[in-house]
Design an enzyme around this catalytic site. Structure first.
Site, PDB file in Angstrom:
ATOM      1  N   HIS A 158      74.435  10.869 -20.971  1.00  0.00           N
ATOM      2  CA  HIS A 158      74.840  10.634 -19.575  1.00  0.00           C
ATOM      3  C   HIS A 158      75.986  11.536 -19.117  1.00  0.00           C
ATOM      4  O   HIS A 158      76.872  11.903 -19.884  1.00  0.00           O
ATOM      5  CB  HIS A 158      75.260   9.175 -19.400  1.00  0.00           C
ATOM      6  CG  HIS A 158      76.494   8.817 -20.202  1.00  0.00           C
ATOM      7  ND1 HIS A 158      77.775   8.982 -19.710  1.00  0.00           N
ATOM      8  CD2 HIS A 158      76.628   8.327 -21.448  1.00  0.00           C
ATOM      9  CE1 HIS A 158      78.644   8.594 -20.614  1.00  0.00           C
ATOM     10  NE2 HIS A 158      77.978   8.202 -21.689  1.00  0.00           N
TER      11      HIS A 158
ATOM     12  N   HIS B 218      70.656  27.183 -23.778  1.00  0.00           N
ATOM     13  CA  HIS B 218      69.528  26.796 -24.634  1.00  0.00           C
ATOM     14  C   HIS B 218      70.031  25.742 -25.615  1.00  0.00           C
ATOM     15  O   HIS B 218      70.912  26.027 -26.426  1.00  0.00           O
ATOM     16  CB  HIS B 218      68.991  28.025 -25.372  1.00  0.00           C
ATOM     17  CG  HIS B 218      67.797  27.754 -26.240  1.00  0.00           C
ATOM     18  ND1 HIS B 218      67.036  28.769 -26.765  1.00  0.00           N
ATOM     19  CD2 HIS B 218      67.228  26.594 -26.691  1.00  0.00           C
ATOM     20  CE1 HIS B 218      66.057  28.253 -27.490  1.00  0.00           C
ATOM     21  NE2 HIS B 218      66.165  26.931 -27.456  1.00  0.00           N
TER      22      HIS B 218
END
Length: 203
Positions: free
Chosen positions: A128, A137
């Site tokens: 979150h 990446h």
């Protein structure tokens, strides 16, 4: 009508992107690659990129190397579409940028922001309130804990863990299996558990 998509790139990474697009019912028209001998499953090789061709189609830059993906994003004038595998669990409150790739069994939790042309590789987890900036990446099985920030172009290696609230600078490399307990400046190479900076250069 299915969304028409062209891939830029014909390597191994493009194979996974193509399967993601097929799983989300996109119509892949072919791929573009500077190597005339490149192949990508049964899809036609469309040659090199031309800005005026296939204007009705969207693109995904199906290249794993972050700096190359950024360079091509500045050359392509077509619109971009994201490749989101249906097995990924993406919160309805998450924001996903254009041209990003979210692979099999990825988890993206509440109020997370994923930038443009980001790769979230197989089974990675973004908790979150985290921010993953453009061209980053996140490697297979890596975990980015809550309220963390991953800077532009940074690579988080397979199986690494970024602890809550940690900030990773731009164009960093976090080696596979590292556990990052402290924030990292731009351009750093970080290795180990707990992770330590092994080298540092300006991005």
């Amino acid at each position: 009508m299915k969304q028409q998509v062209i891939l830029y790139g014909g390597g191994g990474h493009a194979k996974v992107v193509a399967e993601c697009l097929q799983a989300q019912q996109a119509a892949i028209l072919g791929f573009i690659d500077d190597n005339p001998n490149a192949t990508l499953f049964e899809f036609p090789h469309l040659g090199k990129y031309f800005a005026l061709a296939n204007q009705q189609s969207s693109f995904v830059i199906a290249i794993g190397e972050n700096k190359i993906r950024k360079r091509f994003s500045e050359l392509i004038t077509h619109s971009f579409v994201s490749a989101l595998h249906p097995s990924a669990l993406i919160s309805s409150s998450a924001k996903i940028g254009r041209g990003s790739m979210i692979f099999h069994r990825v988890v993206v939790q509440a109020d997370t922001t994923i930038g443009n042309h980001v790769i979230l590789n197989t089974s990675s987890q973004i908790d979150h309130d985290s921010l993953i900036e453009d061209f980053a990446h996140i490697g297979p099985g890596a975990i980015v804990c809550g309220s963390a920030k991953i800077g532009e172009g940074s690579l988080i290696g397979a199986g690494s863990v970024i602890l809550p609230g940690i900030e990773i600078g731009k164009w960093c490399t976090i080696a596979a299996g590292s556990v990052v307990t402290k924030s990292v400046p731009d351009g750093a190479l970080v290795i180990g558990s707990p992770a330590k900076i092994k080298s540092h250069q300006q991005s």
